[in-house]
Design a protein around this motif. Structure first.
Motif, PDB file in Angstrom:
ATOM      1  N   UNK A  43      44.246   8.129  14.075  1.00  8.84           N
ATOM      2  CA  UNK A  43      43.758   7.092  13.171  1.00  8.84           C
ATOM      3  C   UNK A  43      43.921   7.599  11.742  1.00  8.84           C
ATOM      4  N   UNK A  44      44.569   6.792  10.906  1.00  9.42           N
ATOM      5  CA  UNK A  44      44.950   7.218   9.564  1.00  9.42           C
ATOM      6  C   UNK A  44      43.981   6.666   8.531  1.00  9.42           C
ATOM      7  N   UNK A  45      43.595   7.532   7.602  1.00  5.80           N
ATOM      8  CA  UNK A  45      42.785   7.115   6.467  1.00  5.80           C
ATOM      9  C   UNK A  45      41.336   6.851   6.821  1.00  5.80           C
ATOM     10  N   UNK A  46      40.563   6.586   5.789  1.00  8.58           N
ATOM     11  CA  UNK A  46      39.139   6.310   5.984  1.00  8.58           C
ATOM     12  C   UNK A  46      38.915   5.041   6.784  1.00  8.58           C
ATOM     13  N   UNK A  47      39.897   4.125   6.710  1.00  9.11           N
ATOM     14  CA  UNK A  47      39.754   2.858   7.423  1.00  9.11           C
ATOM     15  C   UNK A  47      40.166   2.964   8.882  1.00  9.11           C
ATOM     16  N   UNK A  77      45.666   2.630  13.043  1.00 12.72           N
ATOM     17  CA  UNK A  77      46.362   3.268  14.156  1.00 12.72           C
ATOM     18  C   UNK A  77      47.736   3.739  13.697  1.00 12.72           C
ATOM     19  N   UNK A  78      48.036   5.025  13.939  1.00  9.36           N
ATOM     20  CA  UNK A  78      49.359   5.554  13.608  1.00  9.36           C
ATOM     21  C   UNK A  78      50.411   4.866  14.487  1.00  9.36           C
ATOM     22  N   UNK A  79      51.551   4.464  13.917  1.00 10.60           N
ATOM     23  CA  UNK A  79      52.595   3.812  14.731  1.00 10.60           C
ATOM     24  C   UNK A  79      53.061   4.654  15.912  1.00 10.60           C
ATOM     25  N   UNK A  80      53.021   5.964  15.783  1.00  9.96           N
ATOM     26  CA  UNK A  80      53.423   6.805  16.915  1.00  9.96           C
ATOM     27  C   UNK A  80      52.457   6.614  18.085  1.00  9.96           C
ATOM     28  N   UNK A  81      51.174   6.510  17.793  1.00 10.65           N
ATOM     29  CA  UNK A  81      50.204   6.275  18.861  1.00 10.65           C
ATOM     30  C   UNK A  81      50.457   4.930  19.527  1.00 10.65           C
ATOM     31  N   UNK A  82      50.800   3.932  18.732  1.00 14.25           N
ATOM     32  CA  UNK A  82      51.111   2.617  19.303  1.00 14.25           C
ATOM     33  C   UNK A  82      52.329   2.705  20.218  1.00 14.25           C
ATOM     34  N   UNK A 134      65.626   7.419  27.900  1.00 11.97           N
ATOM     35  CA  UNK A 134      64.737   6.270  28.103  1.00 11.97           C
ATOM     36  C   UNK A 134      63.965   5.952  26.826  1.00 11.97           C
ATOM     37  N   UNK A 135      63.467   6.970  26.177  1.00 11.96           N
ATOM     38  CA  UNK A 135      62.745   6.764  24.921  1.00 11.96           C
ATOM     39  C   UNK A 135      63.665   6.187  23.847  1.00 11.96           C
ATOM     40  N   UNK A 136      64.895   6.697  23.787  1.00 11.94           N
ATOM     41  CA  UNK A 136      65.838   6.178  22.799  1.00 11.94           C
ATOM     42  C   UNK A 136      66.151   4.705  23.069  1.00 11.94           C
ATOM     43  N   UNK A 137      66.309   4.354  24.336  1.00  9.05           N
ATOM     44  CA  UNK A 137      66.590   2.957  24.686  1.00  9.05           C
ATOM     45  C   UNK A 137      65.421   2.049  24.335  1.00  9.05           C
ATOM     46  N   UNK A 138      64.213   2.591  24.457  1.00 10.56           N
ATOM     47  CA  UNK A 138      63.024   1.814  24.110  1.00 10.56           C
ATOM     48  C   UNK A 138      62.776   1.792  22.609  1.00 10.56           C
ATOM     49  N   UNK A 139      63.604   2.547  21.865  1.00 10.50           N
ATOM     50  CA  UNK A 139      63.484   2.642  20.413  1.00 10.50           C
ATOM     51  C   UNK A 139      62.106   3.101  19.997  1.00 10.50           C
ATOM     52  N   UNK A 140      61.596   4.064  20.752  1.00  6.12           N
ATOM     53  CA  UNK A 140      60.297   4.652  20.427  1.00  6.12           C
ATOM     54  C   UNK A 140      60.530   6.085  19.984  1.00  6.12           C
TER      55      UNK A 140
END
Length: 292
Positions: A113-117, A120-125, A275-281
């Protein structure tokens, strides 16, 4: 406070933020200082005499600093935190419990979790999408990357594969370690109930220099472990950015080291990366402005 886990914090010239966050760490802490010139080691020693402070005397990079901290820890598990991050209450106790219950798992990466607010970090998503699935009996979806400020590791597994490659320094050093753990037969899992708060500080570090180092490390990591077709694709992509071209030149000077250390990945690990590359993650992106 968990007694079988140590937190290793790599730091450089972020004295005030480090002093602000150290009270939030719920386990014994080792601070490894990468040659700060802002008085960080002395300030930490005065304010927190229970914290072990190690002065490297130079900027050896975040990976090298973490290696030193892991070598000095005497607990079976190690959590990493940056000087601008901390673990949410209960996360480390739960991580130790999961590692005890899953002896084939070397690494747990948590939700960032980024910042005081608490954005959600995009990597976590991306990790939550679980493109690699969840192995039977695993503590969470399989991953092949992580942010260094959001992992808890089995110390024996980390040392088995040699930890971070110190030549990579800082920025993008995580990808190679993730590959090496998987190649050695260890599981890596995303466990969102483990939460790391990341509070990126304003920094005067040159973004072009950072892109150059990231490019160098992407190329070196690919050359060390990936098949030729992947290396060529990484080089072609890197060439598009002027900073990337400078990083390519830096990588070329490491050719002798790469040839000596090259170990292609097992087919199963390479298939997971595809697989990760194909999922563009992209779960190997370095965290914003890590210590070093």
């Amino acid at each position: 406070m968990t007694s079988d886990l140590t937190i290793v914090v790599a730091t450089r010239n972020r004295r005030d933020q480090l002093l602000d966050l150290l009270p939030r760490h719920a386990a014994p802490v080792i601070v490894v200082d990468n040659g700060s010139d802002d008085g960080t080691p002395a300030a930490v020693a005065r304010a927190f005499p229970q914290v072990r402070v190690v002065k490297l005397g130079r900027n050896a990079g975040a990976g090298a600093a973490r290696n030193v901290g892991v070598a000095l820890a005497d607990t079976p598990f190690v959590a990493f935190a940056d000087d601008d991050s901390y673990w949410a209450p209960g996360s480390l106790e739960r991580a130790a419990e999961l590692l005890r219950a899953h002896p084939r798992t070397a690494l747990l990466t948590g939700q960032v979790l980024i910042g005081r607010e608490g954005r959600l970090d995009p990597i976590s998503a991306g990790m939550a999408q679980a493109p690699l699935g969840t192995a039977p009996g695993a503590p969470g979806p399989a991953v092949l990357g992580f942010l260094a400020c959001a992992v808890v590791l089995r110390r024996a597994a980390y040392r088995q594969v040699g930890g971070f490659a110190e030549r990579l320094g800082t920025y993008g050093e995580e990808a190679l370690l993730a590959m090496d753990l998987a190649a050695a037969g260890w599981r890596l899992a995303y466990v969102p109930e483990l939460v790391a708060h990341h509070l990126p500080a304003a920094t005067d570090r040159d973004p072009r220099t950072r892109r150059r180092i990231e490019a160098r490390n992407r190329v070196l990591t690919a050359a060390l472990r990936r098949p030729g077709r992947v290396v060529r694709a990484v080089v072609a992509e890197t060439w598009r950015d002027p900073a990337g071209r400078a990083g390519l030149a830096d990588a070329a000077r490491e050719l002798g080291w790469v040839l000596r250390q090259r170990r292609p990945l097992p087919a199963a690990v390479e298939a997971d990366l595809a697989t990760l590359a194909a999922a563009e993650i992209d779960v190997a992106r370095p965290a914003p402005a890590p210590a070093g």
